[in-house]
Design a protein around this motif. Structure first.
Motif, PDB file in Angstrom:
ATOM      1  N   TRP A  29       0.856  -1.185   0.000  1.00  0.00           N
ATOM      2  CA  TRP A  29       0.000   0.000   0.000  1.00  0.00           C
ATOM      3  C   TRP A  29       0.889   1.229   0.000  1.00  0.00           C
ATOM      4  CZ3 TRP A  29      -0.928   3.665   4.076  1.00  0.00           C
ATOM      5  CH2 TRP A  29      -1.960   4.570   3.783  1.00  0.00           C
ATOM      6  N   ASN A  30       0.594   2.182  -0.864  1.00  0.00           N
ATOM      7  CA  ASN A  30       1.451   3.356  -0.990  1.00  0.00           C
ATOM      8  C   ASN A  30       0.886   4.603  -0.326  1.00  0.00           C
ATOM      9  OD1 ASN A  30      -0.581   4.139  -2.668  1.00  0.00           O
ATOM     10  ND2 ASN A  30       0.642   4.224  -4.521  1.00  0.00           N
ATOM     11  N   GLY A  31      -0.210   4.474   0.400  1.00  0.00           N
ATOM     12  CA  GLY A  31      -0.788   5.629   1.083  1.00  0.00           C
ATOM     13  C   GLY A  31      -1.704   6.449   0.205  1.00  0.00           C
ATOM     14  N   GLY A  32      -1.909   6.023  -1.023  1.00  0.00           N
ATOM     15  CA  GLY A  32      -2.749   6.778  -1.931  1.00  0.00           C
ATOM     16  C   GLY A  32      -4.223   6.705  -1.573  1.00  0.00           C
ATOM     17  N   MET A  33      -4.911   7.783  -1.792  1.00  0.00           N
ATOM     18  CA  MET A  33      -6.359   7.838  -1.613  1.00  0.00           C
ATOM     19  C   MET A  33      -6.925   8.440  -2.892  1.00  0.00           C
ATOM     20  SD  MET A  33      -6.772   9.066   2.297  1.00  0.00           S
ATOM     21  CE  MET A  33      -6.001   8.179   3.618  1.00  0.00           C
ATOM     22  N   PRO A  40      -5.290  13.269   3.588  1.00  0.00           N
ATOM     23  CA  PRO A  40      -4.484  13.983   4.581  1.00  0.00           C
ATOM     24  C   PRO A  40      -2.987  13.724   4.424  1.00  0.00           C
ATOM     25  CG  PRO A  40      -5.622  12.138   5.598  1.00  0.00           C
ATOM     26  CD  PRO A  40      -6.142  12.260   4.192  1.00  0.00           C
ATOM     27  N   LEU A  41      -2.623  12.629   3.770  1.00  0.00           N
ATOM     28  CA  LEU A  41      -1.205  12.327   3.592  1.00  0.00           C
ATOM     29  C   LEU A  41      -0.538  13.284   2.611  1.00  0.00           C
ATOM     30  CD1 LEU A  41      -1.321   8.424   3.506  1.00  0.00           C
ATOM     31  CD2 LEU A  41      -0.883   9.927   5.447  1.00  0.00           C
ATOM     32  N   SER A  42      -1.302  13.931   1.762  1.00  0.00           N
ATOM     33  CA  SER A  42      -0.710  14.859   0.797  1.00  0.00           C
ATOM     34  C   SER A  42      -0.128  16.087   1.481  1.00  0.00           C
ATOM     35  CB  SER A  42      -1.751  15.274  -0.250  1.00  0.00           C
ATOM     36  OG  SER A  42      -2.775  16.039   0.353  1.00  0.00           O
ATOM     37  N   GLN A  43      -0.481  16.306   2.737  1.00  0.00           N
ATOM     38  CA  GLN A  43       0.021  17.458   3.481  1.00  0.00           C
ATOM     39  C   GLN A  43       1.346  17.166   4.183  1.00  0.00           C
ATOM     40  OE1 GLN A  43      -1.760  20.322   3.126  1.00  0.00           O
ATOM     41  NE2 GLN A  43      -3.020  19.048   1.793  1.00  0.00           N
ATOM     42  N   GLN A  46       8.107  14.759   2.769  1.00  0.00           N
ATOM     43  CA  GLN A  46       8.634  13.465   2.345  1.00  0.00           C
ATOM     44  C   GLN A  46       9.137  12.673   3.548  1.00  0.00           C
ATOM     45  OE1 GLN A  46       8.234  12.288  -0.706  1.00  0.00           O
ATOM     46  NE2 GLN A  46       9.055  10.329  -0.034  1.00  0.00           N
ATOM     47  N   LEU A  47       9.800  13.354   4.484  1.00  0.00           N
ATOM     48  CA  LEU A  47      10.305  12.689   5.690  1.00  0.00           C
ATOM     49  C   LEU A  47       9.154  12.143   6.531  1.00  0.00           C
ATOM     50  CD1 LEU A  47      12.669  11.930   7.551  1.00  0.00           C
ATOM     51  CD2 LEU A  47      12.465  14.194   8.588  1.00  0.00           C
ATOM     52  N   GLU A  48       8.122  12.943   6.715  1.00  0.00           N
ATOM     53  CA  GLU A  48       6.956  12.490   7.491  1.00  0.00           C
ATOM     54  C   GLU A  48       6.262  11.326   6.796  1.00  0.00           C
ATOM     55  OE1 GLU A  48       5.332  16.510   9.681  1.00  0.00           O
ATOM     56  OE2 GLU A  48       5.121  16.361   7.497  1.00  0.00           O
ATOM     57  N   LEU A  49       6.188  11.378   5.476  1.00  0.00           N
ATOM     58  CA  LEU A  49       5.554  10.296   4.724  1.00  0.00           C
ATOM     59  C   LEU A  49       6.344   8.999   4.856  1.00  0.00           C
ATOM     60  CD1 LEU A  49       3.134   9.697   2.953  1.00  0.00           C
ATOM     61  CD2 LEU A  49       4.487  10.375   0.973  1.00  0.00           C
ATOM     62  N   GLU A  50       7.659   9.071   4.792  1.00  0.00           N
ATOM     63  CA  GLU A  50       8.499   7.882   4.971  1.00  0.00           C
ATOM     64  C   GLU A  50       8.355   7.321   6.383  1.00  0.00           C
ATOM     65  OE1 GLU A  50      10.087   6.124   2.674  1.00  0.00           O
ATOM     66  OE2 GLU A  50       9.289   7.553   1.212  1.00  0.00           O
ATOM     67  N   GLN A  51       8.255   8.193   7.376  1.00  0.00           N
ATOM     68  CA  GLN A  51       8.061   7.753   8.764  1.00  0.00           C
ATOM     69  C   GLN A  51       6.707   7.069   8.923  1.00  0.00           C
ATOM     70  OE1 GLN A  51       8.355  11.010  11.533  1.00  0.00           O
ATOM     71  NE2 GLN A  51       8.871   9.678  13.232  1.00  0.00           N
ATOM     72  N   CYS A  52       5.691   7.639   8.303  1.00  0.00           N
ATOM     73  CA  CYS A  52       4.343   7.048   8.340  1.00  0.00           C
ATOM     74  C   CYS A  52       4.351   5.672   7.691  1.00  0.00           C
ATOM     75  CB  CYS A  52       3.372   7.984   7.625  1.00  0.00           C
ATOM     76  SG  CYS A  52       1.664   7.423   7.629  1.00  0.00           S
ATOM     77  N   LYS A  53       5.020   5.542   6.549  1.00  0.00           N
ATOM     78  CA  LYS A  53       5.096   4.271   5.845  1.00  0.00           C
ATOM     79  C   LYS A  53       5.824   3.223   6.685  1.00  0.00           C
ATOM     80  CE  LYS A  53       5.615   3.890   1.269  1.00  0.00           C
ATOM     81  NZ  LYS A  53       6.269   3.933  -0.063  1.00  0.00           N
ATOM     82  N   ALA A  54       6.899   3.619   7.364  1.00  0.00           N
ATOM     83  CA  ALA A  54       7.647   2.685   8.215  1.00  0.00           C
ATOM     84  C   ALA A  54       6.772   2.198   9.374  1.00  0.00           C
ATOM     85  CB  ALA A  54       8.913   3.342   8.736  1.00  0.00           C
ATOM     86  N   GLU A  55       6.018   3.110   9.979  1.00  0.00           N
ATOM     87  CA  GLU A  55       5.110   2.736  11.072  1.00  0.00           C
ATOM     88  C   GLU A  55       4.006   1.815  10.561  1.00  0.00           C
ATOM     89  OE1 GLU A  55       3.720   6.292  13.019  1.00  0.00           O
ATOM     90  OE2 GLU A  55       5.782   6.968  13.405  1.00  0.00           O
ATOM     91  N   TYR A  56       3.519   2.078   9.358  1.00  0.00           N
ATOM     92  CA  TYR A  56       2.488   1.237   8.754  1.00  0.00           C
ATOM     93  C   TYR A  56       3.035  -0.175   8.522  1.00  0.00           C
ATOM     94  CZ  TYR A  56      -0.540  -0.745   5.181  1.00  0.00           C
ATOM     95  OH  TYR A  56      -1.346  -1.594   4.478  1.00  0.00           O
TER      96      TYR A  56
END
Length: 83
Positions: A29-33, A40-43, A46-56
């Motif tokens: 899953w790439n976080g796309g909606m 909300p992920l579009s906000q 890049q660092l926050e998105l990578e952190q979110c992906k790692a937690e996911y």
């Protein structure tokens, strides 16, 4: 919302259509909606998105069983009448 729109005799039922998928598929899953105004992920930076992906990925790994990861697809069926 249905009541505000003038509907009556509103009933709702849920049905479970989920299934197990592989851990690899669950982690892909790439976080796309689909709707750009409600992503909300579009906000995120890049660092926050990578952190979110790692937690996911960690959360998904913790949910994995010998059957795979449960992919929930609960569907809501709503019936209402408008006179």
């Amino acid at each position: 919302l249905l009541q505000k729109a003038g509907f009556q005799r509103i009933s709702m039922k849920t049905q479970q259509f989920g299934s197990y998928i592989s851990l690899e598929d669950a982690k892909s899953w790439n976080g796309g909606m689909s709707h750009p105004q409600s992503n909300p992920l579009s906000q995120l930076s890049q660092l926050e998105l990578e952190q979110c992906k790692a937690e996911y990925h960690l959360a998904v790994e913790n949910l994995a069983t010998d059957k795979g990861v449960w992919n929930d697809k609960t569907t809501y069926f709503v019936v209402a009448k408008k006179d």
